[in-house]
Each structure stands twice: as structure tokens, then as C-alpha cells.
Write a protein that holds these residues in place. Structure first.
Motif, PDB file in Angstrom:
ATOM      1  N   ASP A  47       0.830  -1.201   0.000  1.00  5.89           N
ATOM      2  CA  ASP A  47       0.000   0.000   0.000  1.00  5.89           C
ATOM      3  C   ASP A  47       0.866   1.253   0.000  1.00  5.89           C
ATOM      4  OD1 ASP A  47      -2.220   1.731   0.185  1.00  5.89           O
ATOM      5  OD2 ASP A  47      -2.104   1.701   2.369  1.00  5.89           O
ATOM      6  N   ALA A  48       1.821   1.314   0.913  1.00  2.32           N
ATOM      7  CA  ALA A  48       2.706   2.476   0.971  1.00  2.32           C
ATOM      8  C   ALA A  48       3.597   2.538  -0.263  1.00  2.32           C
ATOM      9  CB  ALA A  48       3.554   2.414   2.236  1.00  2.32           C
ATOM     10  N   ASP A  72      -7.117  -1.819  -0.032  1.00  3.02           N
ATOM     11  CA  ASP A  72      -6.880  -1.646   1.412  1.00  3.02           C
ATOM     12  C   ASP A  72      -8.075  -2.122   2.217  1.00  3.02           C
ATOM     13  OD1 ASP A  72      -4.524  -0.429   0.698  1.00  3.02           O
ATOM     14  OD2 ASP A  72      -5.280   1.603   0.980  1.00  3.02           O
ATOM     15  N   ALA A 120      -8.164  11.442  -0.182  1.00  4.41           N
ATOM     16  CA  ALA A 120      -7.875  10.846   1.135  1.00  4.41           C
ATOM     17  C   ALA A 120      -7.348  11.934   2.059  1.00  4.41           C
ATOM     18  CB  ALA A 120      -6.861   9.732   0.992  1.00  4.41           C
ATOM     19  N   LYS A 125      -5.846   8.367   6.361  1.00  3.68           N
ATOM     20  CA  LYS A 125      -4.581   7.628   6.304  1.00  3.68           C
ATOM     21  C   LYS A 125      -4.202   7.086   7.684  1.00  3.68           C
ATOM     22  CE  LYS A 125      -3.005  10.047   2.241  1.00  3.68           C
ATOM     23  NZ  LYS A 125      -2.066  10.931   1.600  1.00  3.68           N
ATOM     24  N   THR A 128      -6.300   4.038   8.372  1.00  9.81           N
ATOM     25  CA  THR A 128      -5.819   2.835   7.685  1.00  9.81           C
ATOM     26  C   THR A 128      -4.579   2.275   8.374  1.00  9.81           C
ATOM     27  OG1 THR A 128      -6.731   3.591   5.579  1.00  9.81           O
ATOM     28  CG2 THR A 128      -4.996   1.927   5.472  1.00  9.81           C
ATOM     29  N   SER A 165     -12.318   9.894  11.280  1.00  8.66           N
ATOM     30  CA  SER A 165     -12.092  10.150   9.859  1.00  8.66           C
ATOM     31  C   SER A 165     -13.416  10.296   9.108  1.00  8.66           C
ATOM     32  CB  SER A 165     -11.225   9.059   9.228  1.00  8.66           C
ATOM     33  OG  SER A 165     -11.916   7.835   9.153  1.00  8.66           O
TER      34      SER A 165
END
Length: 178
Positions: A47-48, A72, A120, A125, A128, A165
């Protein structure tokens, strides 16, 4: 199909492999659980990595914008649902987290119909990352009062950042609801 998109597809493809080792335990406990944990860490790391590569080399695509957040959600939600069955996480926490995903996805669709793109946010973030850390910790299967307390704190933090969020997205984009 550039490298970031391939990494996103890899993350999705790793989900059934992760679930197989976690739920079927083909190698027995705790080895299968640690294999599942390793797969989850690898999948989470993509993901990163895919985001970094896409931004650095200007490889951002519509496919990536759609699939990256979906990958994700599929990875984390699949892990949490499986961990309910295993008794590692309370179902109420998972319900809150998944409900947020449906709410924000629907909210983004409404915004999209009005030509508004909701990017996002920092809180999204953090949500997640917190969820991934929680899943990784819970997959370790540590025993004892301290381990249980840390797990509960991570679950509560994940739920907190999930709700925060959602509130942040809706508050900052409340014009979409008019």
C-alpha cells in the motif's frame, strides 16, 4: 498496467492466500498464523509502496485511484472478519469499521456525481495505518493480560480513528449533502 497498479493487484491477490493460512491452518498453529501474518505485512507494505512509486514517477491512474483504496479495505476488512471467527476481535468493532467504509464510499459516490473528488485525508490515512497495526498485533496471537490490554487499546484506537475520519470527511464536504 504500471508497477503501482501491479502492486495493488498483488495486494488483492494475496487476500485469499492470507485467509487460507489464517483460517485453514494448513501448517498447524501457530505456524500457519505466522505465515498469514507475514502475508498480511507484505500485502500492507505494498500500500505504501504503490502510492510512493505512483506519486514519485507520476504514474497515477484512474485504475489506481479506484483500486488502491478498495484493495486496502478488502485486505483489512477480510482480516477483521476472519478474526471475529477466531475470537481475536469483537464483532461490534468490525461492524463500526465496515459501516464507516460503506458510508464514506457512498458519500464519495454522491460527491463524484456532482463532480467533486474527495481525496484521502490525513485522518483517513491514520485510520488505515492504525487498522493495519491493530490487525498485525492481533495476528501475533500474544497471550497474557498485558497483551490483551494492548490489543484492546489498539482496537479502541482503530474504532476511534475510523469514526473521527468519517466525521472529518463529512464535515469538510458537507456541501455534498445539500
Amino acid at each position: 498496467m504500471n508497477l503501482p497498479n501491479k502492486l495493488t493487484v498483488l495486494r488483492v491477490c494475496l487476500i485469499p492466500v492470507f485467509l487460507f493460512f489464517l483460517l485453514a491452518s494448513p501448517m498447524g498453529e501457530p505456524i500457519s498464523r505466522y505465515v498469514a501474518l507475514s502475508i498480511f505485512i507484505i500485502a500492507s507494505s505494498t500500500d505504501a509502496l504503490d502510492g510512493y512509486i505512483a506519486r514519485k514517477y507520476n504514474l497515477i491512474t484512474n485504475f489506481g485511484k479506484f483500486m488502491d483504496p478498495l484493495a486496502d479495505k478488502l485486505l483489512v476488512c477480510s482480516a477483521m472478519i476472519a478474526m471475529i471467527e477466531m475470537g481475536d476481535i469483537p464483532s461490534l468493532a468490525v461492524i463500526v469499521i465496515i459501516a464507516r467504509e460503506f458510508i464514506i464510499t457512498g458519500f464519495r459516490l454522491v460527491a463524484s456525481d456532482e463532480g467533486i473528488v474527495i481525496a484521502a485525508s490525513m485522518w483517513g490515512k491514520i485510520k488505515t495505518i492504525t487498522q493495519m497495526i491493530m490487525v498485525i498485533y492481533l495476528l501475533l496471537g500474544l497471550k497474557g493480560d498485558l497483551a490483551l490490554s494492548i490489543g484492546n487499546i489498539l482496537i479502541m484506537a482503530s474504532v476511534f480513528f475510523t469514526v473521527l475520519s468519517a466525521v472529518d470527511y463529512i464535515y469538510k464536504n458537507k456541501a455534498v449533502l445539500k
